[in-house]
Design a protein around this motif. Sequence first.
Motif, PDB file in Angstrom:
ATOM      1  N   SER A  13       0.805  -1.217   0.000  1.00 23.00           N
ATOM      2  CA  SER A  13       0.000   0.000   0.000  1.00 23.00           C
ATOM      3  C   SER A  13       0.839   1.270   0.000  1.00 23.00           C
ATOM      4  O   SER A  13       0.344   2.326   0.318  1.00 23.00           O
ATOM      5  CB  SER A  13      -1.008  -0.006   1.142  1.00 23.00           C
ATOM      6  OG  SER A  13      -0.521  -0.588   2.286  1.00 23.00           O
ATOM      7  N   GLY A  14       2.089   1.147  -0.413  1.00 24.63           N
ATOM      8  CA  GLY A  14       2.960   2.314  -0.462  1.00 24.63           C
ATOM      9  C   GLY A  14       2.682   3.251  -1.617  1.00 24.63           C
ATOM     10  O   GLY A  14       2.771   4.462  -1.480  1.00 24.63           O
ATOM     11  N   ASN A  15       2.321   2.703  -2.779  1.00 21.74           N
ATOM     12  CA  ASN A  15       2.049   3.571  -3.916  1.00 21.74           C
ATOM     13  C   ASN A  15       1.016   2.941  -4.856  1.00 21.74           C
ATOM     14  O   ASN A  15       0.718   1.747  -4.762  1.00 21.74           O
ATOM     15  CB  ASN A  15       3.334   3.927  -4.675  1.00 21.74           C
ATOM     16  CG  ASN A  15       4.008   2.731  -5.298  1.00 21.74           C
ATOM     17  OD1 ASN A  15       3.368   1.918  -5.945  1.00 21.74           O
ATOM     18  ND2 ASN A  15       5.315   2.616  -5.103  1.00 21.74           N
ATOM     19  N   GLU A  16       0.511   3.728  -5.770  1.00 17.29           N
ATOM     20  CA  GLU A  16      -0.570   3.295  -6.654  1.00 17.29           C
ATOM     21  C   GLU A  16      -0.140   2.160  -7.586  1.00 17.29           C
ATOM     22  O   GLU A  16      -0.938   1.270  -7.895  1.00 17.29           O
ATOM     23  CB  GLU A  16      -1.079   4.490  -7.472  1.00 17.29           C
ATOM     24  CG  GLU A  16      -2.379   4.224  -8.184  1.00 17.29           C
ATOM     25  CD  GLU A  16      -3.535   3.914  -7.237  1.00 17.29           C
ATOM     26  OE1 GLU A  16      -4.409   3.112  -7.626  1.00 17.29           O
ATOM     27  OE2 GLU A  16      -3.557   4.455  -6.125  1.00 17.29           O
ATOM     28  N   GLU A  17       1.091   2.169  -8.024  1.00 17.56           N
ATOM     29  CA  GLU A  17       1.583   1.117  -8.913  1.00 17.56           C
ATOM     30  C   GLU A  17       1.543  -0.249  -8.234  1.00 17.56           C
ATOM     31  O   GLU A  17       1.139  -1.251  -8.837  1.00 17.56           O
ATOM     32  CB  GLU A  17       3.014   1.446  -9.348  1.00 17.56           C
ATOM     33  CG  GLU A  17       3.573   0.501 -10.382  1.00 17.56           C
ATOM     34  CD  GLU A  17       4.952   0.946 -10.832  1.00 17.56           C
ATOM     35  OE1 GLU A  17       5.914   0.188 -10.581  1.00 17.56           O
ATOM     36  OE2 GLU A  17       5.056   2.043 -11.418  1.00 17.56           O
ATOM     37  N   GLU A  18       1.935  -0.305  -6.972  1.00 17.91           N
ATOM     38  CA  GLU A  18       1.896  -1.566  -6.224  1.00 17.91           C
ATOM     39  C   GLU A  18       0.464  -2.016  -5.978  1.00 17.91           C
ATOM     40  O   GLU A  18       0.163  -3.212  -6.033  1.00 17.91           O
ATOM     41  CB  GLU A  18       2.646  -1.410  -4.908  1.00 17.91           C
ATOM     42  CG  GLU A  18       4.144  -1.244  -5.090  1.00 17.91           C
ATOM     43  CD  GLU A  18       4.859  -0.952  -3.801  1.00 17.91           C
ATOM     44  OE1 GLU A  18       4.213  -0.597  -2.794  1.00 17.91           O
ATOM     45  OE2 GLU A  18       6.104  -1.066  -3.790  1.00 17.91           O
ATOM     46  N   ILE A  19      -0.430  -1.088  -5.715  1.00 23.27           N
ATOM     47  CA  ILE A  19      -1.845  -1.427  -5.514  1.00 23.27           C
ATOM     48  C   ILE A  19      -2.426  -2.014  -6.802  1.00 23.27           C
ATOM     49  O   ILE A  19      -3.147  -3.012  -6.777  1.00 23.27           O
ATOM     50  CB  ILE A  19      -2.661  -0.182  -5.071  1.00 23.27           C
ATOM     51  CG1 ILE A  19      -2.175   0.314  -3.716  1.00 23.27           C
ATOM     52  CG2 ILE A  19      -4.155  -0.467  -5.065  1.00 23.27           C
ATOM     53  CD1 ILE A  19      -2.454  -0.607  -2.561  1.00 23.27           C
ATOM     54  N   GLU A  20      -2.115  -1.430  -7.941  1.00 23.09           N
ATOM     55  CA  GLU A  20      -2.617  -1.946  -9.225  1.00 23.09           C
ATOM     56  C   GLU A  20      -2.064  -3.334  -9.516  1.00 23.09           C
ATOM     57  O   GLU A  20      -2.755  -4.167 -10.094  1.00 23.09           O
ATOM     58  CB  GLU A  20      -2.297  -0.975 -10.363  1.00 23.09           C
ATOM     59  CG  GLU A  20      -3.193   0.235 -10.364  1.00 23.09           C
ATOM     60  CD  GLU A  20      -4.674  -0.129 -10.366  1.00 23.09           C
ATOM     61  OE1 GLU A  20      -5.107  -0.958 -11.203  1.00 23.09           O
ATOM     62  OE2 GLU A  20      -5.412   0.406  -9.517  1.00 23.09           O
ATOM     63  N   GLU A  21      -0.827  -3.594  -9.125  1.00 25.26           N
ATOM     64  CA  GLU A  21      -0.265  -4.934  -9.299  1.00 25.26           C
ATOM     65  C   GLU A  21      -1.033  -5.942  -8.451  1.00 25.26           C
ATOM     66  O   GLU A  21      -1.321  -7.056  -8.901  1.00 25.26           O
ATOM     67  CB  GLU A  21       1.223  -4.945  -8.947  1.00 25.26           C
ATOM     68  CG  GLU A  21       1.877  -6.302  -9.072  1.00 25.26           C
ATOM     69  CD  GLU A  21       1.884  -6.859 -10.492  1.00 25.26           C
ATOM     70  OE1 GLU A  21       2.085  -8.084 -10.630  1.00 25.26           O
ATOM     71  OE2 GLU A  21       1.688  -6.094 -11.468  1.00 25.26           O
ATOM     72  N   GLU A  22      -1.382  -5.578  -7.238  1.00 26.20           N
ATOM     73  CA  GLU A  22      -2.184  -6.452  -6.378  1.00 26.20           C
ATOM     74  C   GLU A  22      -3.560  -6.714  -7.011  1.00 26.20           C
ATOM     75  O   GLU A  22      -4.068  -7.823  -6.963  1.00 26.20           O
ATOM     76  CB  GLU A  22      -2.364  -5.825  -4.992  1.00 26.20           C
ATOM     77  CG  GLU A  22      -1.086  -5.739  -4.203  1.00 26.20           C
ATOM     78  CD  GLU A  22      -0.774  -7.012  -3.454  1.00 26.20           C
ATOM     79  OE1 GLU A  22      -1.698  -7.601  -2.857  1.00 26.20           O
ATOM     80  OE2 GLU A  22       0.402  -7.408  -3.465  1.00 26.20           O
ATOM     81  N   ARG A  23      -4.155  -5.691  -7.609  1.00 27.40           N
ATOM     82  CA  ARG A  23      -5.450  -5.844  -8.275  1.00 27.40           C
ATOM     83  C   ARG A  23      -5.328  -6.832  -9.444  1.00 27.40           C
ATOM     84  O   ARG A  23      -6.168  -7.700  -9.632  1.00 27.40           O
ATOM     85  CB  ARG A  23      -5.964  -4.500  -8.773  1.00 27.40           C
ATOM     86  CG  ARG A  23      -7.357  -4.561  -9.371  1.00 27.40           C
ATOM     87  CD  ARG A  23      -7.776  -3.245 -10.000  1.00 27.40           C
ATOM     88  NE  ARG A  23      -7.525  -2.088  -9.161  1.00 27.40           N
ATOM     89  CZ  ARG A  23      -8.374  -1.596  -8.258  1.00 27.40           C
ATOM     90  NH1 ARG A  23      -9.537  -2.175  -8.078  1.00 27.40           N
ATOM     91  NH2 ARG A  23      -8.059  -0.525  -7.565  1.00 27.40           N
ATOM     92  N   ARG A  24      -4.267  -6.709 -10.212  1.00 28.47           N
ATOM     93  CA  ARG A  24      -4.047  -7.628 -11.339  1.00 28.47           C
ATOM     94  C   ARG A  24      -3.857  -9.057 -10.851  1.00 28.47           C
ATOM     95  O   ARG A  24      -4.380 -10.005 -11.451  1.00 28.47           O
ATOM     96  CB  ARG A  24      -2.836  -7.191 -12.164  1.00 28.47           C
ATOM     97  CG  ARG A  24      -3.121  -6.001 -13.064  1.00 28.47           C
ATOM     98  CD  ARG A  24      -1.973  -5.733 -14.022  1.00 28.47           C
ATOM     99  NE  ARG A  24      -0.772  -5.237 -13.365  1.00 28.47           N
ATOM    100  CZ  ARG A  24      -0.544  -3.967 -13.074  1.00 28.47           C
ATOM    101  NH1 ARG A  24      -1.434  -3.044 -13.385  1.00 28.47           N
ATOM    102  NH2 ARG A  24       0.573  -3.607 -12.480  1.00 28.47           N
TER     103      ARG A  24
END
Length: 76
Positions: A13-24
């Motif tokens: 949950s540090g940045n939006e890119e990591e959150i999107e990877e979790e979503r994928r």
Amino acid sequence: MAIDGCIPSDMASGNEEEIEEERRLLYVAMTRARDHLAIVLPQRFYVHRQSGLGDRHVYASRSRFLTERGVRGFRA
């Protein structure tokens, strides 16, 4: 478990890119299920490190990735 803190991970949950990877990752896991898919949504968790007589729990919130409409589609 499909709750915030597990998916997406607290570690991501540090940045939006990591959150999107979790979503994928969740999307791939859900779409690869062939015969059966179980999504676990616990209502609460037991809190560790409490007195022997303790009965403390914390309530969990559904992952932000799972919408109400999406969850209804999975219920039997």
